[in-house]
Design a protein around this motif. Structure first.
Motif, mmCIF file in Angstrom:
data_model
loop_
_atom_site.group_PDB
_atom_site.id
_atom_site.type_symbol
_atom_site.label_atom_id
_atom_site.label_comp_id
_atom_site.label_asym_id
_atom_site.label_seq_id
_atom_site.Cartn_x
_atom_site.Cartn_y
_atom_site.Cartn_z
ATOM 1 N N THR A 181 0.825 -1.221 0.000
ATOM 2 C CA THR A 181 0.000 0.000 0.000
ATOM 3 C C THR A 181 0.858 1.268 0.000
ATOM 4 N N MET A 182 1.998 1.261 0.696
ATOM 5 C CA MET A 182 2.825 2.461 0.836
ATOM 6 C C MET A 182 3.818 2.637 -0.300
ATOM 7 N N ASP A 183 3.961 1.658 -1.172
ATOM 8 C CA ASP A 183 4.888 1.793 -2.298
ATOM 9 C C ASP A 183 4.302 2.767 -3.319
ATOM 10 N N ASN A 184 5.133 3.740 -3.771
ATOM 11 C CA ASN A 184 4.719 4.798 -4.710
ATOM 12 C C ASN A 184 3.583 5.655 -4.151
ATOM 13 N N TYR A 185 3.618 5.897 -2.876
ATOM 14 C CA TYR A 185 2.587 6.711 -2.213
ATOM 15 C C TYR A 185 3.097 8.155 -2.131
ATOM 16 N N MET A 209 3.435 11.620 -0.583
ATOM 17 C CA MET A 209 3.315 12.180 0.767
ATOM 18 C C MET A 209 4.165 13.463 0.848
ATOM 19 N N VAL A 229 7.421 10.998 -3.399
ATOM 20 C CA VAL A 229 6.919 9.649 -3.703
ATOM 21 C C VAL A 229 7.662 8.663 -2.803
#
Length: 361
Positions: free
Chosen positions: A111-115, A117, A121
């Protein structure tokens, strides 16, 4: 002579080398190694498998507390380590997060990959238990509170130096005794070391003063006497206002002050000159200057309170705005009135002394 045949040299037969038997290496080489082997701790049994993820490209301000709070939404977070610089203690931008279960860690990494924030990224990847080669959560950085009360991360060396400085600056009786004992032990060791050279350190030592039971009582008595002396000094010291009266912070009245007797003598001289020279024009008598009133201490305090912090003078009330035309007309009227009075005084002549007395009778 017939030719003689030389005998051929016989070849030396080489003896076969004996086969070396390979001996097994000994388990213990020396007694010291044996002691170390005996003292070696048994290996700990591996615990349950945990899920670890690595998070990269973290934005500034996303530290240990924020990481723990953010990743708590996926599951139970056991450990968090943010990579920090050993020299400055600042964040390097990546961190390791350990979850209780590997499945939860896998979901969090996906879920947090390529997120996105805070305009960055974030990259996250899952580290399975088979590839967890070493402890990712071991660090030599220590948390310290600085003088401003803020928690910062420093290396273990700087923390040790800070601790030693703090201990050296501690002047309690118990801390001083510990320091003196350690220093005396050091000197004793040095004396044993340099005993052959004939160096004696006993002459250089200064023995510490041993406090008796009566010493604290004497100190308390001295403290009480010093406090009493200070209180007496405070009572005896008079104030400047009592010594100087109301002359503090007042303007000097030397320029404005004139004695009444001087004014009367001047008037008498003027009258005599008028009687002798009747033809001469009489000059107008200068008006008496009013003596300034002396202010009380209470009035001085109120004046001081009115003053602005940056200025030395008293804050005066601003005059009400006046119409420009009215001001010009009033100024003209005052000027004309003054001129009229001056002309009238020049024309008017005083009566002689004899006539003045008859008129009074």
């Amino acid at each position: 002579m017939p030719p003689v045949k030389k005998p051929k040299p016989q070849k030396a037969v080489k003896q076969a080398s004996p086969i070396k038997t390979i001996q097994k290496p000994k388990e213990v080489v020396s007694g010291q190694l044996k002691k170390k082997v005996d003292k070696a701790k048994p290996k700990k049994e591996k615990g349950p498998e945990r899920g670890v993820i690595i998070v990269k490209h973290l934005p500034h301000g996303f530290f240990e507390q924020q990481l723990r709070q953010y990743f708590r939404q996926f599951g139970r977070v056991l450990r968090v380590r943010l990579a920090r610089s050993l020299r400055t203690g600042n964040s390097k931008g990546y961190a390791f997060v350990e979850f209780e279960y590997p499945e939860v860690a896998k979901v969090a990494a996906d879920t947090m990959d390529n997120y996105l924030m805070f305009q960055k990224v974030v990259k996250a990847s899952y580290i399975p238990p088979e590839k967890q080669a070493f402890n990712y959560f071991r660090t030599s950085l220590k948390k310290v509170t600085n003088k401003a009360g803020k928690e910062i991360y420093v290396s273990h060396v700087t923390k040790a130096t800070q601790r030693s400085v703090k201990n050296q600056n501690n002047w309690d009786e118990s801390a001083c005794q510990k320091r003196t004992v350690t220093n005396l032990n050091k000197i004793k060791k040095m004396q044993e070391k340099y005993k052959d050279l004939g160096i004696d350190f006993s002459n250089l030592l200064v023995q510490p003063i041993k406090k008796t039971k009566d010493a604290p009582k004497a100190e308390t008595a001295e403290a009480s006497t010093s406090k009493a002396a200070k209180s007496v000094k405070k009572l005896k010291s008079p104030k400047l206002e009592d010594l100087l009266g109301t002359t503090i912070d007042e303007d000097s009245d030397d320029e404005d002050y004139e004695d009444a007797s001087d004014d009367e003598s001047e008037l008498e001289e003027d009258e005599a000159s008028d009687d002798s020279d009747e033809e001469e024009e009489d000059l107008p008598v200068p008006p008496k200057k009013a003596q300034k009133k002396t202010k009380s201490a209470a009035e001085n305090l109120t004046d001081k309170l009115k003053r602005k912090p940056g200025t030395g003078g008293i804050q005066k009330k601003k005059a009400a705005p006046v119409v420009a035309k009215a001001a010009k007309t009033s100024a003209k009227n005052v000027a004309t009135h003054k001129l009229q009075l001056a002309a009238a005084k020049k024309l008017a002549k005083p009566l002689p002394i004899g006539k003045a007395k008859k008129s009074k009778k």
